[in-house]
Design an enzyme around this catalytic site. Sequence first.
Site, PDB file in Angstrom:
ATOM      1  N   GLU A  36      -3.772 -27.788   5.117  1.00  0.00           N
ATOM      2  CA  GLU A  36      -4.520 -29.015   4.854  1.00  0.00           C
ATOM      3  C   GLU A  36      -3.670 -29.985   4.037  1.00  0.00           C
ATOM      4  O   GLU A  36      -3.487 -31.129   4.417  1.00  0.00           O
ATOM      5  CB  GLU A  36      -5.814 -28.662   4.127  1.00  0.00           C
ATOM      6  CG  GLU A  36      -6.774 -29.829   4.004  1.00  0.00           C
ATOM      7  CD  GLU A  36      -8.108 -29.424   3.390  1.00  0.00           C
ATOM      8  OE1 GLU A  36      -8.509 -28.267   3.538  1.00  0.00           O
ATOM      9  OE2 GLU A  36      -8.729 -30.294   2.754  1.00  0.00           O
ATOM     10  N   LYS A  44      -0.084  10.877   2.693  1.00  0.00           N
ATOM     11  CA  LYS A  44       0.404   9.492   2.570  1.00  0.00           C
ATOM     12  C   LYS A  44      -0.741   8.617   2.083  1.00  0.00           C
ATOM     13  O   LYS A  44      -1.845   8.683   2.613  1.00  0.00           O
ATOM     14  CB  LYS A  44       0.891   8.986   3.930  1.00  0.00           C
ATOM     15  CG  LYS A  44       1.267   7.495   3.934  1.00  0.00           C
ATOM     16  CD  LYS A  44       1.895   7.061   5.257  1.00  0.00           C
ATOM     17  CE  LYS A  44       2.249   5.588   5.251  1.00  0.00           C
ATOM     18  NZ  LYS A  44       2.958   5.167   6.459  1.00  0.00           N
ATOM     19  N   ARG A 104     -16.410 -26.850  -6.233  1.00  0.00           N
ATOM     20  CA  ARG A 104     -17.229 -26.089  -5.289  1.00  0.00           C
ATOM     21  C   ARG A 104     -17.581 -24.722  -5.874  1.00  0.00           C
ATOM     22  O   ARG A 104     -18.682 -24.224  -5.694  1.00  0.00           O
ATOM     23  CB  ARG A 104     -16.548 -25.944  -3.927  1.00  0.00           C
ATOM     24  CG  ARG A 104     -17.480 -25.362  -2.886  1.00  0.00           C
ATOM     25  CD  ARG A 104     -16.835 -25.288  -1.525  1.00  0.00           C
ATOM     26  NE  ARG A 104     -17.086 -26.445  -0.684  1.00  0.00           N
ATOM     27  CZ  ARG A 104     -18.152 -26.583   0.104  1.00  0.00           C
ATOM     28  NH1 ARG A 104     -19.092 -25.654   0.113  1.00  0.00           N
ATOM     29  NH2 ARG A 104     -18.286 -27.649   0.860  1.00  0.00           N
ATOM     30  N   ASN A 148      15.794   6.771  10.161  1.00  0.00           N
ATOM     31  CA  ASN A 148      14.886   6.957   9.031  1.00  0.00           C
ATOM     32  C   ASN A 148      15.514   7.876   7.995  1.00  0.00           C
ATOM     33  O   ASN A 148      15.488   7.596   6.791  1.00  0.00           O
ATOM     34  CB  ASN A 148      13.560   7.539   9.526  1.00  0.00           C
ATOM     35  CG  ASN A 148      12.499   7.561   8.449  1.00  0.00           C
ATOM     36  OD1 ASN A 148      12.377   8.537   7.727  1.00  0.00           O
ATOM     37  ND2 ASN A 148      11.774   6.465   8.322  1.00  0.00           N
ATOM     38  N   ARG A 185     -10.340 -21.148   3.256  1.00  0.00           N
ATOM     39  CA  ARG A 185     -11.689 -20.877   3.769  1.00  0.00           C
ATOM     40  C   ARG A 185     -12.688 -20.550   2.651  1.00  0.00           C
ATOM     41  O   ARG A 185     -12.571 -19.526   1.988  1.00  0.00           O
ATOM     42  CB  ARG A 185     -11.607 -19.688   4.726  1.00  0.00           C
ATOM     43  CG  ARG A 185     -12.715 -19.607   5.721  1.00  0.00           C
ATOM     44  CD  ARG A 185     -12.423 -18.468   6.666  1.00  0.00           C
ATOM     45  NE  ARG A 185     -13.117 -18.633   7.930  1.00  0.00           N
ATOM     46  CZ  ARG A 185     -12.783 -17.993   9.047  1.00  0.00           C
ATOM     47  NH1 ARG A 185     -11.766 -17.180   9.068  1.00  0.00           N
ATOM     48  NH2 ARG A 185     -13.466 -18.181  10.159  1.00  0.00           N
ATOM     49  N   CYS A 242      14.511   5.335  15.337  1.00  0.00           N
ATOM     50  CA  CYS A 242      14.928   6.711  15.601  1.00  0.00           C
ATOM     51  C   CYS A 242      14.804   7.576  14.345  1.00  0.00           C
ATOM     52  O   CYS A 242      14.697   7.070  13.226  1.00  0.00           O
ATOM     53  CB  CYS A 242      16.356   6.736  16.127  1.00  0.00           C
ATOM     54  SG  CYS A 242      17.587   6.422  14.875  1.00  0.00           S
ATOM     55  N   GLU A 279     -16.752 -21.377   7.319  1.00  0.00           N
ATOM     56  CA  GLU A 279     -16.576 -20.788   5.990  1.00  0.00           C
ATOM     57  C   GLU A 279     -17.716 -19.880   5.523  1.00  0.00           C
ATOM     58  O   GLU A 279     -17.481 -18.892   4.836  1.00  0.00           O
ATOM     59  CB  GLU A 279     -16.388 -21.906   4.963  1.00  0.00           C
ATOM     60  CG  GLU A 279     -15.091 -22.679   5.183  1.00  0.00           C
ATOM     61  CD  GLU A 279     -15.005 -23.911   4.301  1.00  0.00           C
ATOM     62  OE1 GLU A 279     -15.825 -24.829   4.497  1.00  0.00           O
ATOM     63  OE2 GLU A 279     -14.156 -23.943   3.417  1.00  0.00           O
ATOM     64  N   ALA A 332     -13.546 -27.701   5.684  1.00  0.00           N
ATOM     65  CA  ALA A 332     -14.897 -27.712   5.137  1.00  0.00           C
ATOM     66  C   ALA A 332     -15.955 -27.356   6.166  1.00  0.00           C
ATOM     67  O   ALA A 332     -17.116 -27.716   6.018  1.00  0.00           O
ATOM     68  CB  ALA A 332     -15.216 -29.070   4.495  1.00  0.00           C
ATOM     69  N   PHE A 336     -13.132 -22.564   0.049  1.00  0.00           N
ATOM     70  CA  PHE A 336     -12.766 -23.637  -0.872  1.00  0.00           C
ATOM     71  C   PHE A 336     -13.339 -23.449  -2.272  1.00  0.00           C
ATOM     72  O   PHE A 336     -13.932 -24.348  -2.847  1.00  0.00           O
ATOM     73  CB  PHE A 336     -13.262 -24.959  -0.259  1.00  0.00           C
ATOM     74  CG  PHE A 336     -12.485 -26.164  -0.691  1.00  0.00           C
ATOM     75  CD1 PHE A 336     -11.230 -26.422  -0.176  1.00  0.00           C
ATOM     76  CD2 PHE A 336     -13.018 -27.056  -1.610  1.00  0.00           C
ATOM     77  CE1 PHE A 336     -10.516 -27.548  -0.559  1.00  0.00           C
ATOM     78  CE2 PHE A 336     -12.311 -28.193  -2.004  1.00  0.00           C
ATOM     79  CZ  PHE A 336     -11.061 -28.436  -1.474  1.00  0.00           C
TER      80      PHE A 336
END
Length: 1559
Positions: A881, A502, A959, A431, A991, A427, A1495, A1306, A993
């Site tokens: 993982e 804003k 990697r 605020n 994702r 409402c 990935e 992977a 790696f």
Amino acid sequence: MGSLKNEEEMEPIEGESSKDAVLYVNGIRRVLPDGLAHLTLLEYLRDIGLTGTKLGCGEGGCGACTIMVSHYNEVLKKYVHYAVNACLAPLYSVEGMHIITVEGVGNRKTGLHPVQFTEMQAMPLRSGMLCVNGSRESQSSLIYKRLCLLDKLSRTLQHESLARSHGSQCGFCTPGFIMSMYALLRSSELPPTEEQIEECLAGNLCRCTGYRPIIDAFQVFAKTDDAFYTNTSSSDLQSGDFLCPSTGKPCSCKSKSLNGAETCKKSTANENKYEPVSYSEVDGSTYTDKELIFPPELLLRKLTPLYLNGFGGLKWFRPLKIQHLLELKAKFPDAKLVVGNTEVGIEMRLKRIQYKVLISVAHVPELNVLHVKDDGLEIGAAVRLTELLQMFRKVVNERAAHETSSCKAFIEQIKWFAGTQIKNVACVGGNICTASPISDLNPLWMAAGAKFQIIDCKGNIRTIMAENFFLGYRKVDLTSGEILLSIFLPWTRPFEYVKEFKQAHRRDDDIAIVNAGMRVFLEEKGEDLVVSDALIVYGGVAPLSLSAVKTKEFIIGKNWDQELLQGALKFLETDIFLKEDAPGGMVEFRKSLTLSFFFKFFLWVSQQICMKKSTGIPLSYLSATQPFQRPSIMGNQDYEIRKHGTSVGSPEIHLSSRLQVTGEAEYADDTPMPSSGLHAALVLSRKPHAKILSIDDSEAKSSPGFAGIFLAKDVPGDNHIGPITHDEELFATQYVTCVGQVIGVVAADTHENAKLAAAKVVIEYEELPAILSIQEAVDAKSFHPNSEKCLKKGDVDLCFQSGQCDKIIDGEVHVGGQEHFYLEPQSSLVWTMDSGSEVHMISSTQAPQKHQKYVAQVLGLPMSKVVCKTKRIGGGFGGKETRSAFIAAAASVPSYLLNRSVKLTLDRDVDMMITGQRHTFLGKYKVGFTKEGRLLALDLEIYNNAGNSLDLSLAVLERAMFHSDNVYEIPNIRILGRVCFTNFPSHTAFRGFGGPQGMLIAENWIQKIAVELNKNPEEIREINFQGEGSILHYSQQLQYCTLGQLWNELKLSSDLLRAREDAKQFNLQNRWKKRGVAMVPTKFGISFTTKFMNQIKLILPHLFLWVIKCNAILHNEVDVSLVKKLVMGIGCGADNPLPSMVARLLLHHIMVVAPLVEMMANCHGPGVAVGAGALVHVYTDGTVLVTHGGVEMGQGLHTKVAQVAASAFNIPLSSVFISETSTDKVLRYCKLELDITAVSVTLELSVGCSCMEFDCSVQIKSSIWHGPCVCDFSFLLCSVLGVGRLKLHMEDGLMQDVPNTSPTAASASSDLYGAAVLDACEQIKARMEPVALKHNFSSFAELAGACYMQRIDLSAHGFYITPDIGFDWTTCKGNPFNYYTYGAAFAEVEIDTLTGDFHTRTANIILDLGYSINPAIDVGQIEGAFIQGLGWVAMEELKWGDAAHKWIPPGCLYTSGPGSYKIPSMNDVPFKFSVSLLKGHPNVKAIHSSKAVGEPPFFLASAVFFAIKDAIIAARAEVGHHEWFPLSNPATPERIRMACLDEFSSRFIDSDFRPKLSV
Ligand SMILES: Cc1cc2nc3c(=O)[nH]c(=O)nc-3n(C[C@H](O)[C@H](O)[C@H](O)COP(=O)(O)OP(=O)(O)OC[C@H]3O[C@@H](n4cnc5c(N)ncnc54)[C@H](O)[C@@H]3O)c2cc1C
Ligand code: FES
Ligand code: FES
């Protein structure tokens, strides 16, 4: 029982009871007992078993908990339906209302609602190539091209819904989306517009899909063609079309039982007009059978005052009249008023503030007035923002334009205020009275000259100007007996202008960084326009909404001209004061924004005036005032279908999607708890590095519902854990090394009580110095042991010294981290069996095996007595993982010791704080190249921030090193990598790696070379591309490289040169908006590169090598001494044929084979392949049950695997069912086939993928291994493999108990498990074949039945190993990858140089996925990965308490929820979003010629990053800055704006300014 009072009964008398408190849920009446005032609606719904509504964040930021509320609105005099976040709605706030959850919309038994699923006729297939069982049946190319949303008519006729359009992947967000859309449809009297649909979904987050398919699905409900709603005759409908019961539009939901379809059809024919029906409020007859009507009881029932209670003495009141409210306020001066509870709810849940009395004022009529008056608008304090927005829109349409300048500003501001669910309940008064310094509306109320009416307990009313109402941080001019009654907003006058501003991290549904409301009233004085009155108010720059008083005073009386502008800018600098370490940070950015906003205001007002007078402002400047406008998203997916058998190659929908759209799909936290079940909460460290001096749990023990607390001393087994190195403690003993480290676990009767008790554990620390960045780690040489790696090719130093390089550049790249933000938080439910002799669990994990192993280890149980099951998970992305396993282990301790079920589900903030993220990286490079831009040498140092344990960080680093060349030929390379130990929670897989980090560093120096040579980066990229046969810096040779082809295709389809030229022209014409373009390639290696593989190859002797005939080859240097030792250690008696045979082989190996092996090793590199296991059962009804080791986390793995099985048996996909993943069923394998003399033996070594220490399971397929020799063989293998335990399974023995499933990660899971399933299917088929040949069976079921009668085994265990991979770090040689997935992306962006706002106009992606097993799922993966990548490169910033962020306590994560951490929302999807799959390139290295997809596309989002940089380059060039500059990811508005140097920012920064980043 509490009290529901009649309206006449004004006095709230505690304890008195009358009527029942009632709630309808999905049409079912429920009496609400007293005592639940502390509960949210979400908790209640889930407690009564409606678990379709999900808990994603608990703070209104994700939309997973969306439900629909229906009630009678006394003011509007009609029934209203609206979407609400159940996680913030207090249970009693919906008393007397009807709640519809996803279960009430439709389900599989009674039928799905069209928003959930519509049957769709087969899409038209054009000419094509159909491959059945490998043979071509048709020669022409079958190209299935969907041009979604391009053609409105065809789109309308496609009739897709969420399931059908692949809009549900992991499904955790899905019920929320369904409910938002459903609520929109039910509340719209006319079919919604496309804009309304996208707007209504802005409060729902999805981490998997990338939103495009969701938009696609729901846009069919949009009003796109009036003809459908007005005068389309039935003949215009294609035969078979139905009318959607919710929208009245044609659709193909087609359910025969759906009366609405037939009715509507008839009415169409009769009345020649389509009527949407679902908004009809009362008349049940117009609803379809499936649509829930408003309950008649509630229709007749009037709301009554309410007094109920809750936990801890909480009182809940619902007065219905102002007098009643004032009396309550007099009685309880400290009572909190609630309407939407979007502030109070957050305070109570996240900030743990305990309020004793809550008064719900939502239904007090005096607070809900909305009166249009002659001089302005009167707005009741309890008016919700959605209603206010509607009113503003109405008056803007109805009143003179000059009167509604404020209203227009509010409309624009509310557009970007929170999501629809929040706006539906929040409402105006809430605020205002919260007085947040970043309130979006308060600066506008102030600027617009609003007045607040305040009423006290006695009914006295006073009025105060909004400008004077705010006193300090969350402090307003209200005494404890007063409340805000209403707001009066005056109409604006001619020449009076109000404007809103804003800037947030994310445009949609985000709180502001800085906002503003500005008003100026001009008076004509002769030729001039003079400022007569003004107010400039900012949010986000002080503890309260701040009026720029000096600026105001300066501009009043001045002409509206350049002089005023320049003077005002100077005064603003003094008005706005921000200390260097001001809370919230971004000080320079915030200061710059204040000037930018005023400048924009100046231009905007000038533009308004311009209609009357000339202001002499250049046209190109007007770009600063153009508002952001988003067209509807246009998606385009282009792929070919290569069918193989019944199912492989088809764009089948996700197998669980129907369950997901109905909320029937169960996730870990949905598992019902037994009544004796307990909830757990973790006791966490609050210091980044400290010695634990004492732990006082006395208060926790007396906390309500407490059942037990468990610390390190209570752990029954081993307290040391870790996926590779056991360098973590389950519960900290002496020291803590990060904030959020687990010190213990508390169990209690409820989740809330467990958290309460855990919070009461008092820990005394002695603080120690902490390392809080990579640089600090490098300076202190704080690296994880044995984690330094080096890769070399050529001679870098020689090249640099030789003079071959025309230029040598160097630099640093800071790569930001990323939170996984899987929608489903980490969760495990653990229970014991047989009084603790067995432990079982259901976990949300990508690695059930890790959970099994950790739990076994910490409880001191054999792994065989611990089982972990995972049905599906609500997203993982690498975050589940390894970092999920310690949560299961922590929950297992109380479960085991108390012998009760224990559930541990992390709250979102805890999850984000303690479970690690994508690694930040620091790259230091030196690159030499020719004047044409040809690369000659790269010297690179990379560091990743591992946090306080090694976890997978070394493999991630490796990697990153492998991918540091991205796709470029570099003759001389040296890469040094180090893993930094820091005092943060352990970072982990995500994702890509490490690959994306390595590639992003590479593309940074490519981009710098382009600037150095004054060329486009694409030119530099192209001349350095690797190609077929290229030998990479780790000696792997590229085969089947499609990079060049797909790059050229994309360049052509995106018309890169044209796009560049267009951007250039745009930039010339627009001073304050700039466009940029970029095209980026990728090459992603497929397979695991985890450490254990290297470990295995060192252990396995070459005994096996010379006899290996399968593709799992081990190549290793010969460790002669080990082999000799083994030979010596084994008795070789004559009665013991195996060992003697082995011994002979070993000796032979030493003498003869070793040199040969060494030779082979040089060719291929050593290593061992990782494989996968699967179990397939064929039943006599012709259905097939498949169980495999992979976890379904939304990526469609089960769907693809089922397609493989369906095609293998030539049966429909619907005949295949994939069961849950369970550690007691299948595993991931290494398979070695030995051909020892004449006897063929298969060894299947089951290993945990990233585990150094593993159990080993061996299956022996030859019968010669019976007898004592088995033990010897077992012993031999144990020694040889270096494993502690070994299980031997005879071929005819049981294969059920095979442990060690590997993580689903992977990207390779489809390759592995698809192949394993195919292997099992082929075995069964081979057994069935003799029977099949003898008879002519009419169905597969008949054949299966016949085989059964002939006692043929219809069950098989399949396995698969990735061939020819392995890498030896000592020689820097080998093939770490099985193959590569290539791709490229083009992006065009537009930035606002004054604010840093950006949007992606176009993103075109092309990927080589071979022959896709399921192109629709693959496209979904690409889109999802790209949008997730976009978050990483441009939006998602993690802010940690470090030297760069001193306002955050050291080591703490500030961005620990959706409120402060912004993942992309629907608004961030590129306007034009195209995905195409390269055609005609089968992949010879994976199942059915497909390629891995999860990935590889992630990094392609960097095209957006480099397009942003391109746009910034254009902005800087305009002010004479042509030099190269660094830009770190994420390119947030702060980084974009501060890089765009101009006269505003230069007041606060130098040209080399670099915004702070936690790295
Ligand atoms: C996910 C999310 C996103 C948000 N996004 C934004 C955003 O973009 N911009 C923004 O400005 N805010 C935002 N907010 C903040 C919040 O939504 C607003 O402040 C909202 O308007 C509060 O209204 P409510 O009815 O929910 O307040 P409640 O939580 O019910 O009450 C808030 C406070 O106001 C007091 N109060 C309420 N009515 C009166 C009254 N009549 N007299 C005296 N005191 C009263 C209460 O006692 C309480 O202290 C967001 C919140 C969430 C959870
Ligand atoms: S769980 Fe309610 S919005 Fe996230
Ligand atoms: S499908 Fe949306 S979060 Fe997974």
